[in-house]
Design an enzyme around this catalytic site. Structure first.
Site, mmCIF file in Angstrom:
data_model
loop_
_atom_site.group_PDB
_atom_site.id
_atom_site.type_symbol
_atom_site.label_atom_id
_atom_site.label_comp_id
_atom_site.label_asym_id
_atom_site.label_seq_id
_atom_site.Cartn_x
_atom_site.Cartn_y
_atom_site.Cartn_z
ATOM 1 C CG LEU A 101 -1.980 -0.846 1.417
ATOM 2 C CD1 LEU A 101 -2.692 -0.995 2.677
ATOM 3 C CD2 LEU A 101 -2.969 -1.170 0.226
ATOM 4 C CG ASP A 102 0.563 4.172 -2.892
ATOM 5 O OD1 ASP A 102 1.284 3.302 -3.461
ATOM 6 O OD2 ASP A 102 -0.356 4.702 -3.593
ATOM 7 C CB ILE A 103 4.104 6.073 2.041
ATOM 8 C CG1 ILE A 103 4.447 6.598 3.671
ATOM 9 C CG2 ILE A 103 3.940 7.360 1.416
ATOM 10 C CD1 ILE A 103 6.146 6.908 3.860
ATOM 11 C CG HIS A 207 1.254 4.891 -7.306
ATOM 12 N ND1 HIS A 207 1.667 4.596 -5.782
ATOM 13 C CD2 HIS A 207 2.545 5.578 -7.437
ATOM 14 C CE1 HIS A 207 2.687 5.152 -5.657
ATOM 15 N NE2 HIS A 207 3.186 5.877 -6.371
ATOM 16 C CE LYS A 210 -2.440 7.522 -3.555
ATOM 17 N NZ LYS A 210 -1.277 7.312 -2.772
#
Ligand code: URA
Length: 255
Positions: A101-103, A207, A210
């Site tokens: 998962l992204d930060i 990503h 997004k």
């Protein structure tokens, strides 16, 4: 496996504590009081007890983490805390997050040392559903929903990269209705509009969510994963908290 590693991996204490426990005669192996931390045991068959209570060694461990923003989905990182740093009840060195998962993304992350399970959940041909809740800036249209259903080109630098069909559902609008202000400023109204949506994807491109919204000219301002395959985030877990999976959750993921 060395006895001190066995005890450390199941979370009995630090190497120093373990040495003290062994010295104090509180650890037994197959009915005999253990004499040294470096004795070798067969972790699958040995009956190890602590103050007479049997300890269970698990070959595989499975944790559900409610990932908070600000930690990275990696096993090591120079600059940031990792999701593995948050799993404090075990000192196992072989745990890893299943996917990334992204930060700034929150929500469900499975942490395990079971490589086969991770492979099954992540392999693109398995099409495991991943469901997310997101807040999106910009007003979503029926056409946007259709584009999610047919696949969106998220390629960069002129290279096409089509996503597989995904599902987008608008849950609610979080912006007060400004239509009556008669300012004829449609662009600004559109940018100010914030919507809560649910998105389900069956793959895991970098990503991905997004980039799917960016391709439609919309921005993801918050993203949280709710589920992966049969595993749903336990809403009792606060951000940064984790728990072991139940046997039922493990068996369902293996199906
Ligand atoms: N899609 C994203 O864009 N980010 C994530 O963290 C997960 C899915």
């Amino acid at each position: 496996m060395r006895l001190d590693r066995f005890l450390s991996e199941i979370g009995i204490g630090t190497r120093k504590n373990i040495k003290q426990l062994i010295k104090a005669g509180r650890i037994s192996v197959n009915g005999e009081i253990a004499k040294s931390s470096d004795m070798k045991i067969d972790e699958k068959t040995a009956v190890v007890t602590f103050d007479g209570k049997p300890l269970q060694y698990r070959e595989y461990e499975y944790y559900m983490l409610h990932k908070p923003a600000g930690v990275v989905s990696a096993t090591e990182d120079r600059a940031h805390k990792t999701v593995i740093d948050l799993i404090t009840e075990t000192k196992r060195k072989d745990l890893f997050p299943v996917g990334r998962l992204d930060i700034d993304t929150e929500g469900l992350l499975l942490i395990t040392n079971d490589g086969d399970m991770a492979h099954r959940l992540l392999a693109p041909e398995k099409h495991v559903d991943k469901c997310y809740m997101a807040y999106i800036r910009g007003e979503l249209t029926g056409e946007d929903i259709r584009r999610f259903e047919t696949g969106i080109d998220i390629g960069e630098d002129g290279e096409e990269q089509m996503t597989a069909p995904a599902a987008l559902r608008v849950i609610r609008s979080l912006t007060p209705d400004n239509d009556n202000n008669n300012d004829n400023d449609d662009d600004n109204d559109n940018d100010a509009c914030l919507q809560e949506v649910e998105v389900t994807i069956h793959e895991g491109k970098y990503h991905q969510i997004k980039r799917m919204f960016a391709a439609l000219g919309k921005e993801v301002v918050y993203l949280k994963r709710l589920s992966m395959g049969s595993l749903r985030l336990d809403e009792k877990l606060l951000k940064g908290e984790y728990r072991r999976l139940t046997d039922e959750e493990i068996n369902n993921l293996k199906k």
